[in-house]
Scaffold this motif. Structure first.
Motif, PDB file in Angstrom:
ATOM      1  N   TYR A 136       0.861  -1.182   0.000  1.00 60.63           N
ATOM      2  CA  TYR A 136       0.000   0.000   0.000  1.00 60.63           C
ATOM      3  C   TYR A 136       0.894   1.227   0.000  1.00 60.63           C
ATOM      4  CZ  TYR A 136      -3.480   3.435   1.419  1.00 60.63           C
ATOM      5  OH  TYR A 136      -4.314   4.537   1.462  1.00 60.63           O
ATOM      6  N   LEU A 137       0.569   2.188  -0.851  1.00 61.02           N
ATOM      7  CA  LEU A 137       1.324   3.431  -0.946  1.00 61.02           C
ATOM      8  C   LEU A 137       0.361   4.554  -1.254  1.00 61.02           C
ATOM      9  CD1 LEU A 137       4.183   4.814  -1.184  1.00 61.02           C
ATOM     10  CD2 LEU A 137       4.040   4.326  -3.630  1.00 61.02           C
ATOM     11  N   LYS A 138       0.388   5.599  -0.431  1.00 65.66           N
ATOM     12  CA  LYS A 138      -0.457   6.770  -0.685  1.00 65.66           C
ATOM     13  C   LYS A 138       0.387   8.017  -0.449  1.00 65.66           C
ATOM     14  CE  LYS A 138      -5.081   8.597   0.055  1.00 65.66           C
ATOM     15  NZ  LYS A 138      -6.385   8.349   0.684  1.00 65.66           N
ATOM     16  N   ILE A 139       0.335   8.944  -1.411  1.00 66.76           N
ATOM     17  CA  ILE A 139       1.149  10.154  -1.354  1.00 66.76           C
ATOM     18  C   ILE A 139       0.236  11.383  -1.377  1.00 66.76           C
ATOM     19  CG2 ILE A 139       2.955  11.492  -2.511  1.00 66.76           C
ATOM     20  CD1 ILE A 139       3.917   8.785  -3.718  1.00 66.76           C
ATOM     21  N   PHE A 140       0.475  12.281  -0.419  1.00 65.34           N
ATOM     22  CA  PHE A 140      -0.252  13.547  -0.328  1.00 65.34           C
ATOM     23  C   PHE A 140       0.726  14.685  -0.556  1.00 65.34           C
ATOM     24  CE2 PHE A 140      -2.328  10.556   2.493  1.00 65.34           C
ATOM     25  CZ  PHE A 140      -3.678  10.774   2.312  1.00 65.34           C
ATOM     26  N   ILE A 141       0.315  15.686  -1.311  1.00 62.20           N
ATOM     27  CA  ILE A 141       1.082  16.929  -1.439  1.00 62.20           C
ATOM     28  C   ILE A 141       0.163  18.056  -1.014  1.00 62.20           C
ATOM     29  CG2 ILE A 141       2.277  18.519  -2.995  1.00 62.20           C
ATOM     30  CD1 ILE A 141       3.128  16.068  -4.635  1.00 62.20           C
ATOM     31  N   ASP A 142       0.606  18.812  -0.014  1.00 60.84           N
ATOM     32  CA  ASP A 142      -0.214  19.867   0.597  1.00 60.84           C
ATOM     33  C   ASP A 142      -1.606  19.357   0.962  1.00 60.84           C
ATOM     34  OD1 ASP A 142       1.702  21.826   0.708  1.00 60.84           O
ATOM     35  OD2 ASP A 142       1.101  22.799  -1.159  1.00 60.84           O
ATOM     36  N   GLY A 143      -1.677  18.149   1.520  1.00 59.95           N
ATOM     37  CA  GLY A 143      -2.933  17.578   1.992  1.00 59.95           C
ATOM     38  C   GLY A 143      -3.801  16.937   0.929  1.00 59.95           C
ATOM     39  N   GLN A 144      -3.425  17.052  -0.326  1.00 62.40           N
ATOM     40  CA  GLN A 144      -4.220  16.481  -1.417  1.00 62.40           C
ATOM     41  C   GLN A 144      -3.596  15.170  -1.877  1.00 62.40           C
ATOM     42  OE1 GLN A 144      -4.636  19.060  -4.805  1.00 62.40           O
ATOM     43  NE2 GLN A 144      -5.922  17.611  -5.919  1.00 62.40           N
ATOM     44  N   ALA A 145      -4.420  14.114  -1.927  1.00 64.68           N
ATOM     45  CA  ALA A 145      -3.931  12.811  -2.383  1.00 64.68           C
ATOM     46  C   ALA A 145      -3.624  12.883  -3.875  1.00 64.68           C
ATOM     47  CB  ALA A 145      -4.967  11.735  -2.115  1.00 64.68           C
ATOM     48  N   VAL A 146      -2.388  12.536  -4.237  1.00 65.35           N
ATOM     49  CA  VAL A 146      -1.982  12.562  -5.650  1.00 65.35           C
ATOM     50  C   VAL A 146      -1.741  11.157  -6.194  1.00 65.35           C
ATOM     51  CG1 VAL A 146      -1.046  14.903  -5.572  1.00 65.35           C
ATOM     52  CG2 VAL A 146       0.457  12.958  -5.077  1.00 65.35           C
ATOM     53  N   PHE A 147      -1.543  10.182  -5.282  1.00 58.36           N
ATOM     54  CA  PHE A 147      -1.312   8.804  -5.727  1.00 58.36           C
ATOM     55  C   PHE A 147      -1.728   7.861  -4.609  1.00 58.36           C
ATOM     56  CE2 PHE A 147       1.159   4.921  -6.291  1.00 58.36           C
ATOM     57  CZ  PHE A 147       0.958   4.659  -7.637  1.00 58.36           C
ATOM     58  N   GLU A 148      -2.462   6.812  -4.975  1.00 58.72           N
ATOM     59  CA  GLU A 148      -2.811   5.759  -4.019  1.00 58.72           C
ATOM     60  C   GLU A 148      -2.802   4.427  -4.749  1.00 58.72           C
ATOM     61  OE1 GLU A 148      -6.125   4.608  -0.639  1.00 58.72           O
ATOM     62  OE2 GLU A 148      -6.737   5.897  -2.305  1.00 58.72           O
ATOM     63  N   LEU A 149      -2.078   3.478  -4.186  1.00 59.91           N
ATOM     64  CA  LEU A 149      -2.026   2.131  -4.737  1.00 59.91           C
ATOM     65  C   LEU A 149      -2.204   1.154  -3.586  1.00 59.91           C
ATOM     66  CD1 LEU A 149      -1.486   0.299  -7.222  1.00 59.91           C
ATOM     67  CD2 LEU A 149       0.915   0.295  -6.528  1.00 59.91           C
ATOM     68  N   ASP A 150      -3.240   0.333  -3.688  1.00 58.10           N
ATOM     69  CA  ASP A 150      -3.517  -0.710  -2.706  1.00 58.10           C
ATOM     70  C   ASP A 150      -3.583  -2.019  -3.473  1.00 58.10           C
ATOM     71  OD1 ASP A 150      -4.507  -2.480  -0.806  1.00 58.10           O
ATOM     72  OD2 ASP A 150      -5.923  -1.033   0.031  1.00 58.10           O
ATOM     73  N   LYS A 151      -2.496  -2.773  -3.448  1.00 56.96           N
ATOM     74  CA  LYS A 151      -2.369  -3.959  -4.292  1.00 56.96           C
ATOM     75  C   LYS A 151      -3.376  -5.055  -3.940  1.00 56.96           C
ATOM     76  CE  LYS A 151       2.290  -3.580  -6.015  1.00 56.96           C
ATOM     77  NZ  LYS A 151       3.467  -4.362  -6.387  1.00 56.96           N
TER      78      LYS A 151
END
Length: 174
Positions: A136-151
């Motif tokens: 699982y990988l989730k990336i936020f920039i300035d509080g906004q989710a830009v990428f989420e991967l849940d295999k």
């Protein structure tokens, strides 16, 4: 607002759900390499490697420690849950001629792949490293989710677009 990225100004790593940060050296984030399928046949000149949407190769996250410590062993325990990596980027805001700070948060969940204890040498760091296989990988920039991967849950969202919604519907998962 036009900004020019400068550097990572600060970095903290926390066990997910905790406010007790680890004292680490560096974090190596995974490469996002889509899996591909080779397509060939009638109406195609040769072969084309097409990415399989939402499917990525192994996602390895590395944690470099300054020395051997208790937290490195916490990472290899069977009850390891996840990490929150929080950072502050410095960027130059061209419209205001000033430096601004942007927040980044990376949430990683996965399984321990290795613990390299490193080298014991006088007056030196050990080079101890953990490697985590992220599921699982989730990336936020300035509080906004830009990428989420849940295999394990067929989730892949990039800049708000759900790349696997139709697949989950077809599988009865959505």
């Amino acid at each position: 607002m036009k900004t020019i990225p400068i550097k990572v100004e600060g970095l903290s790593v926390f066990p997910e759900g905790s406010n007790n940060n680890f004292a680490t050296g560096d974090i190596t984030l995974p490469n996002l390499t889509p899996l591909t399928s080779t397509v060939s046949g009638a109406s195609i000149l040769g072969e084309v490697d097409l990415p399989s949407q939402g499917h990525y190769g192994s996602l390895e996250v590395g944690i470099a420690w300054r020395t051997i410590n208790k937290e490195a062993f916490d990472m290899v325990s069977p009850d390891f849950k996840g990490l929150e990596i929080r950072g502050a980027f410095s960027e130059f805001d061209n419209s205001r001629s000033s430096v601004v700070t942007r927040a980044i948060k990376v949430v990683v969940r996965g399984f321990s792949k290795s613990l390299d204890l490193g080298t014991l040498a006088q007056n030196a760091t050990t080079g101890t490293t953990n490697t985590i296989e992220a599921t699982y990988l989730k990336i936020f920039i300035d509080g906004q989710a830009v990428f989420e991967l849940d295999k394990f849950n067929y989730i892949c969202r990039i800049n708000g677009k759900d790349a696997l919604l139709d697949v989950r519907k077809a599988l009865g998962l959505a």
